[in-house]
Design an enzyme around this catalytic site. Structure first.
Site, PDB file in Angstrom:
ATOM      1  CG  ASP A   2      -5.863   0.476  -1.491  1.00 36.05           C
ATOM      2  OD1 ASP A   2      -4.968   1.333  -1.355  1.00 36.05           O
ATOM      3  OD2 ASP A   2      -5.917  -0.557  -0.804  1.00 36.05           O
ATOM      4  CG  ASP A  38      -2.439   3.816  -2.046  1.00 34.77           C
ATOM      5  OD1 ASP A  38      -3.167   3.724  -3.046  1.00 34.77           O
ATOM      6  OD2 ASP A  38      -2.572   3.085  -1.051  1.00 34.77           O
ATOM      7  CB  SER A  82      -0.967  -0.033   1.184  1.00 38.12           C
ATOM      8  OG  SER A  82      -1.937   0.972   1.094  1.00 38.12           O
ATOM      9  CG  ASP A 134      -2.515  -0.604  -3.013  1.00 39.19           C
ATOM     10  OD1 ASP A 134      -2.185   0.484  -2.524  1.00 39.19           O
ATOM     11  OD2 ASP A 134      -3.288  -1.402  -2.434  1.00 39.19           O
TER      12      ASP A 134
END
Length: 412
Positions: A308, A304, A145, A306
């Site tokens: 999400d 970010d 993340s 990834d």
């Protein structure tokens, strides 16, 4: 105890000479050995997360194989249909993410679980979508993340597209504890698994299905059209997976003037332009701010690695100000309610979900508009469980938590 674990790793036949040399290099450094081998990473509902490097308390290939073998047993215990429905794997731009994903795919394939692996890095929401679209039993995402570059992670998902429920996570942990990290793992050659079609690759066809789903969440395209000629937006993916998706979605929505932060558009697990790729951190927006001032942008958004989490800054009285996760949650909730009322699509049993640490202002906005509010523990897995539990009792159209995470629709 940690010295015994160190010796086990040092003598493992599956380690390369380079890896063995790395371990030998620390044989006189007791503190380093203790830090790397004091115990295994704890497997929880979010899977695993840690600093990369050799050792049982680090993220590396043996740890990935160990966790995946255990997760495969949980899937197999659900029966042949679950194994055939299989698992979908995804990864982000971090160092070793592609390697770890292929190793996980090979272990799943060797254990008789059908594998679909994305052919390149993808955003986390796309994984959740694909799990549900293809009816997979589970999913794995290799990502840490918004953590610093030294970290990587192993996130696990279940058939609803949310992270693994605690009961299943406990069973994975039990299998890991009962399985030797080197001698108890079943794996195979990745290329052979591809050749034998035990692993299949997902590509642009899935991307397009996901894009269609995302664009379908828009509640007022006319508003975009009204400001499209003058509205200016700066975007940064912080060297992550959003680069190939967010500008494209904005373009298809009709946003004409999107200025990407070019220095941060290239995926790079070292995140060379930021201390930490976290859209909650205003310092990370330095380059985006420079670009926004240059073009007189109205809004800055950043995702970010990834994709999400999304952070935003808006121009207010001549300066750019950060919008907090709580503020954005309330703004989005109010906007969705207003537009749905205007369109006549706000259901009588309309509802939203937030977490226990998110602002109660959202409850007040909902109550004023006759919308039900529900509160869960922190984490979208608990929101997903709540939506499932509510069934037809409530039509959930929005969920959020203060850490810059938002979910539209009831995902059914």
């Amino acid at each position: 105890m940690y010295k015994n674990e160190y010796e086990t790793w040092l003598n493992a036949p599956s380690l390369s000479e380079e890896e063995r040399a790395e371990l030998l290099g620390m044989q006189n450094d007791d503190n380093e050995i203790a830090e790397r081998f004091h115990g295994p990473l704890t497997f929880g509902t979010a899977g695993l997360r840690g600093i990369m490097g050799l050792g049982s308390a680090r993220m590396n290939v043996p740890v990935i194989r160990h966790a995946t073998h255990a997760f495969a047993q949980v899937i197999l215990e659900q029966g042949l249909e679950a194994a055939h429905a299989g698992v979908i794997l995804c990864y982000d731009s971090r160092t070793n993410s592609d390697l770890f994903a292929k190793e996980a795919a090979a272990v799943m394939a060797a254990n008789g679980v059908r594998v679909r692996l994305f052919d390149a890095m993808r955003p986390t929401p796309l994984l959740s979508f694909a799990i549900r679209h293809y009816g997979a039993t589970a999913g794995i995402n290799i990502t840490a993340s918004h953590n610093p570059k030294e970290y990587n992670g192993y996130k696990v998902y279940w058939s609803d597209g949310a992270q693994l429920p605690p009961a299943f996570a406990d069973v994975v942990a039990e299998h890991m504890a009962a399985t030797h990290i080197f001698t108890g793992i079943k794996t195979m050659d990745y290329d052979l698994a591809l050749e034998q079609r035990l692993i299949t690759l997902l590509g642009k066809e899935t991307d397009e299905l996901f894009m269609k789903q995302v664009l379908g969440q828009s509640v007022d395209k006319d508003s975009v059209a009204q400001v499209a000629d003058t509205f200016k937006l700066v975007y940064t993916p912080f060297h992550g997976t959003g680069a190939a998706f967010v500008p494209e979605v904005l373009s298809r929505l009709g946003v004409k003037h999107v200025f990407p932060v070019l220095a941060q558009m290239e995926p790079d697990g070292n995140f060379p332009t930021v201390k930490s790729p976290n859209p909650e951190d205003p310092e990370g927006f330095a380059l985006a701010l420079d670009l926004a001032r240059e073009h007189g942008a109205d809004l800055i958004i950043g995702t970010d690695p990834d994709t999400d989490r999304v952070g935003a800054m808006t121009l207010h009285e001549g300066t750019y100000q950060m919008i907090s996760g709580n503020q954005m949650g309330v703004l989005l909730l109010g906007y969705l309610i207003a537009r749905k009322k205007q369109a006549g699509t706000l259901a009588e049993n309309a509802a939203f979900i937030k977490t226990i640490v998110s602002t109660e202002m959202a409850d007040a906005v909902a109550a004023l508009n006759g919308v039900r509010g529900y509160t869960t523990f922190t984490g979208f897995k608990f929101m997903a469980e709540k939506i499932t539990a509510l069934g037809d009792e409530a039509q959930v159209f929005f969920s959020f938590e203060e850490s810059y995470g938002y979910m539209f629709g009831d995902f059914v």
